[in-house]
Write a protein that holds these residues in place. Sequence first.
Motif, PDB file in Angstrom:
ATOM      1  N   CYS A  56       0.536  -0.780  -0.165  1.00 64.29           N
ATOM      2  CA  CYS A  56      -0.375  -0.057   0.277  1.00 64.29           C
ATOM      3  C   CYS A  56       1.082   1.571  -0.027  1.00 64.29           C
ATOM      4  O   CYS A  56       1.433   1.141   0.811  1.00 64.29           O
ATOM      5  N   ALA A  57       0.780   2.056  -0.912  1.00 60.86           N
ATOM      6  CA  ALA A  57       1.606   3.204  -0.961  1.00 60.86           C
ATOM      7  C   ALA A  57       0.749   4.267   0.536  1.00 60.86           C
ATOM      8  O   ALA A  57       1.089   4.813   0.682  1.00 60.86           O
ATOM      9  N   THR A  58      -0.508   4.266   0.557  1.00 61.67           N
ATOM     10  CA  THR A  58      -1.133   4.954   1.475  1.00 61.67           C
ATOM     11  C   THR A  58      -2.767   4.253   1.517  1.00 61.67           C
ATOM     12  O   THR A  58      -2.786   3.628   0.626  1.00 61.67           O
ATOM     13  N   THR A  59      -2.901   5.243   2.298  1.00 61.69           N
ATOM     14  CA  THR A  59      -5.108   4.070   2.941  1.00 61.69           C
ATOM     15  C   THR A  59      -5.483   5.201   1.922  1.00 61.69           C
ATOM     16  O   THR A  59      -5.358   6.920   2.725  1.00 61.69           O
ATOM     17  N   TYR A  60      -6.773   4.827   2.191  1.00 62.95           N
ATOM     18  CA  TYR A  60      -7.948   6.626   1.354  1.00 62.95           C
ATOM     19  C   TYR A  60      -8.374   5.968   2.135  1.00 62.95           C
ATOM     20  O   TYR A  60      -9.600   4.715   2.637  1.00 62.95           O
ATOM     21  N   GLU A  61      -9.865   7.009   2.750  1.00 65.36           N
ATOM     22  CA  GLU A  61     -11.521   7.219   3.592  1.00 65.36           C
ATOM     23  C   GLU A  61     -11.645   6.897   2.611  1.00 65.36           C
ATOM     24  O   GLU A  61     -12.289   8.107   1.843  1.00 65.36           O
ATOM     25  N   VAL A  62     -12.809   6.300   2.933  1.00 67.48           N
ATOM     26  CA  VAL A  62     -14.301   6.432   1.715  1.00 67.48           C
ATOM     27  C   VAL A  62     -15.043   6.954   2.132  1.00 67.48           C
ATOM     28  O   VAL A  62     -15.630   7.201   3.335  1.00 67.48           O
ATOM     29  N   LYS A  63     -15.573   8.640   1.162  1.00 67.51           N
ATOM     30  CA  LYS A  63     -16.696   9.422   1.340  1.00 67.51           C
ATOM     31  C   LYS A  63     -18.142   9.324   0.913  1.00 67.51           C
ATOM     32  O   LYS A  63     -17.775   8.501   0.147  1.00 67.51           O
ATOM     33  N   THR A  94     -18.440  -4.532  -2.218  1.00 64.78           N
ATOM     34  CA  THR A  94     -18.811  -3.204  -2.161  1.00 64.78           C
ATOM     35  C   THR A  94     -17.922  -2.218  -1.319  1.00 64.78           C
ATOM     36  O   THR A  94     -17.353  -3.068  -0.288  1.00 64.78           O
ATOM     37  N   ILE A  95     -18.135  -0.563  -1.320  1.00 65.85           N
ATOM     38  CA  ILE A  95     -17.125  -0.147  -0.409  1.00 65.85           C
ATOM     39  C   ILE A  95     -18.429   0.649   0.144  1.00 65.85           C
ATOM     40  O   ILE A  95     -19.237   0.883   0.109  1.00 65.85           O
ATOM     41  N   TYR A  96     -17.502   1.561   1.689  1.00 69.93           N
ATOM     42  CA  TYR A  96     -18.487   2.524   2.475  1.00 69.93           C
ATOM     43  C   TYR A  96     -17.860   3.122   3.132  1.00 69.93           C
ATOM     44  O   TYR A  96     -16.342   3.693   2.931  1.00 69.93           O
ATOM     45  N   VAL A  97     -19.118   4.815   3.505  1.00 71.53           N
ATOM     46  CA  VAL A  97     -18.742   5.354   3.610  1.00 71.53           C
ATOM     47  C   VAL A  97     -18.224   5.010   4.879  1.00 71.53           C
ATOM     48  O   VAL A  97     -18.185   4.620   5.931  1.00 71.53           O
ATOM     49  N   GLY A  98     -16.518   6.055   5.585  1.00 73.86           N
ATOM     50  CA  GLY A  98     -15.114   5.581   6.205  1.00 73.86           C
ATOM     51  C   GLY A  98     -14.905   4.244   6.331  1.00 73.86           C
ATOM     52  O   GLY A  98     -13.568   4.320   7.363  1.00 73.86           O
TER      53      GLY A  98
END
Length: 213
Positions: A56-63, A94-98
């Motif tokens: 992982c280059a980075t992590t992203y928080e789903v908005k 599925t992706i989730y907010v947060g």
Amino acid sequence: MSRRQSNQKGEMHMSPYEKRTLPWLARGLGILLILSLLAALLPWSALAAPATATKCATTYEVKRGDTLAKIGNRFGYAANQIVYVNKNWVKPYTIYVGQRICIPEKKSKEAPKLDSKYANAVAAHFAAGRTADSVLIYTFTYPATTVIVKVADASDASYKYTNVGTINIAAVGNNRSFKFKLPSALKNASKIRVCLKDRTTSYLQCVYPRTGS
């Protein structure tokens, strides 16, 4: 009788087969000796095969409003590449907010091939409110699955969840409200945590409900 014959002086004569084979055996033993010396001198890390796992280059928080395609475009990847490095995902991805997802360090493989409906599915999102004895849940963009409603006392660090019901999104759809009775032990809790657990992916998404809704 042996292939080797002794002459009158006691010297040994080799057969043509031995003359061809022995030099190759000597070379092989020499190579093995060199490799053994290298193994003793070099660290194990130098002899190990290079790592192939994508980091992982980075992590992203789903908005809210995110899709896999939008997230991929933001970082220069296709949606299926994002899925590939997040190994625990299963259909419908599925992706989730947060939710925090892995963004690959380098270009990853192109598997799996994603149907556009997965790549463009909007991140799952819900809101919650609370009254004295009930919790009210409003789903916005959940996938067509069944979710378990769980509640816990937010002041308790162990988060001992209690199931209070289920919502069959596939049957009733989104943009609906659902009311569930709180367990007696949580009616006087100053702050509670409300979670939806997707039965398909086992993903747990939690919010703190507003009071007085």
